[in-house]
Design a protein around this motif. Sequence first.
Motif, mmCIF file in Angstrom:
data_model
loop_
_atom_site.group_PDB
_atom_site.id
_atom_site.type_symbol
_atom_site.label_atom_id
_atom_site.label_comp_id
_atom_site.label_asym_id
_atom_site.label_seq_id
_atom_site.Cartn_x
_atom_site.Cartn_y
_atom_site.Cartn_z
ATOM 1 N N ALA A 94 19.010 6.643 64.277
ATOM 2 C CA ALA A 94 19.219 7.647 63.237
ATOM 3 C C ALA A 94 20.172 7.165 62.162
ATOM 4 N N ALA A 95 19.842 7.512 60.921
ATOM 5 C CA ALA A 95 20.697 7.228 59.771
ATOM 6 C C ALA A 95 20.477 8.339 58.753
ATOM 7 N N LYS A 96 21.176 8.255 57.644
ATOM 8 C CA LYS A 96 21.019 9.285 56.620
ATOM 9 C C LYS A 96 19.631 9.174 56.002
ATOM 10 N N PHE A 139 24.289 6.020 60.834
ATOM 11 C CA PHE A 139 24.516 6.832 59.640
ATOM 12 C C PHE A 139 25.707 6.260 58.861
ATOM 13 N N GLY A 140 25.531 6.070 57.569
ATOM 14 C CA GLY A 140 26.624 5.596 56.728
ATOM 15 C C GLY A 140 26.933 4.110 56.846
ATOM 16 N N PHE A 195 29.474 5.163 59.821
ATOM 17 C CA PHE A 195 30.499 4.822 58.826
ATOM 18 C C PHE A 195 31.273 3.544 59.145
ATOM 19 N N THR A 196 30.578 2.567 59.737
ATOM 20 C CA THR A 196 31.156 1.232 59.896
ATOM 21 C C THR A 196 30.555 0.343 58.812
ATOM 22 N N THR A 214 31.337 5.367 70.928
ATOM 23 C CA THR A 214 31.426 5.767 69.529
ATOM 24 C C THR A 214 32.594 4.992 68.950
ATOM 25 N N ILE A 215 32.301 4.152 67.966
ATOM 26 C CA ILE A 215 33.333 3.301 67.385
ATOM 27 C C ILE A 215 33.219 3.349 65.867
ATOM 28 N N ALA A 216 33.386 4.547 65.336
ATOM 29 C CA ALA A 216 33.255 4.772 63.897
ATOM 30 C C ALA A 216 34.563 4.421 63.195
ATOM 31 N N VAL A 217 34.751 3.137 62.972
ATOM 32 C CA VAL A 217 35.928 2.622 62.273
ATOM 33 C C VAL A 217 35.406 1.757 61.132
#
Length: 142
Positions: free
Chosen positions: A133-135, A111-112, A88-89, A61-64
């Motif tokens: 998966a995404a929004k 997602f995001g 959210f990247t 998980t690398i949500a940066v």
Amino acid sequence: SGMKFLFLRDFGMQTAPDESAQAALSALPIEELVLSHNSFGVRDRKVCRAIAAMPNLRSLTIAVESLEDMSAAELGLCPKLEFLDLHFTSVTDALLPSLSSLTKLTDLNVFGTKITNEGAKEFAKSHPKCRIAAKGWVISPK
């Protein structure tokens, strides 16, 4: 034996690890790595290369937000990766061909991000066992 999980979410890292720290990180027998919500510059491909060099890594998980396609492409070198969370990247559809070598991937969270449903559908053709998966949409394994 050894450390299997490294959780660095909201760790407050302001800068990327230096080369010796990157080498130490890639030598650890970590299977799951969480690097979310830190403000270090993941734009630096060396950080993603160090992650890709972790031989046992199965979950990342690398949500940066600063993570972009060019750096994230290095993650395509993680041969055992099964779970990849890039929520959210700043990655786009242009990243997906770089991830095509991730043959064990079963779960991709975008997602995001700027990855589109169309791009994900194209990726799913070569990864039929991967849930993406995404929004607003999910592509389920066949």
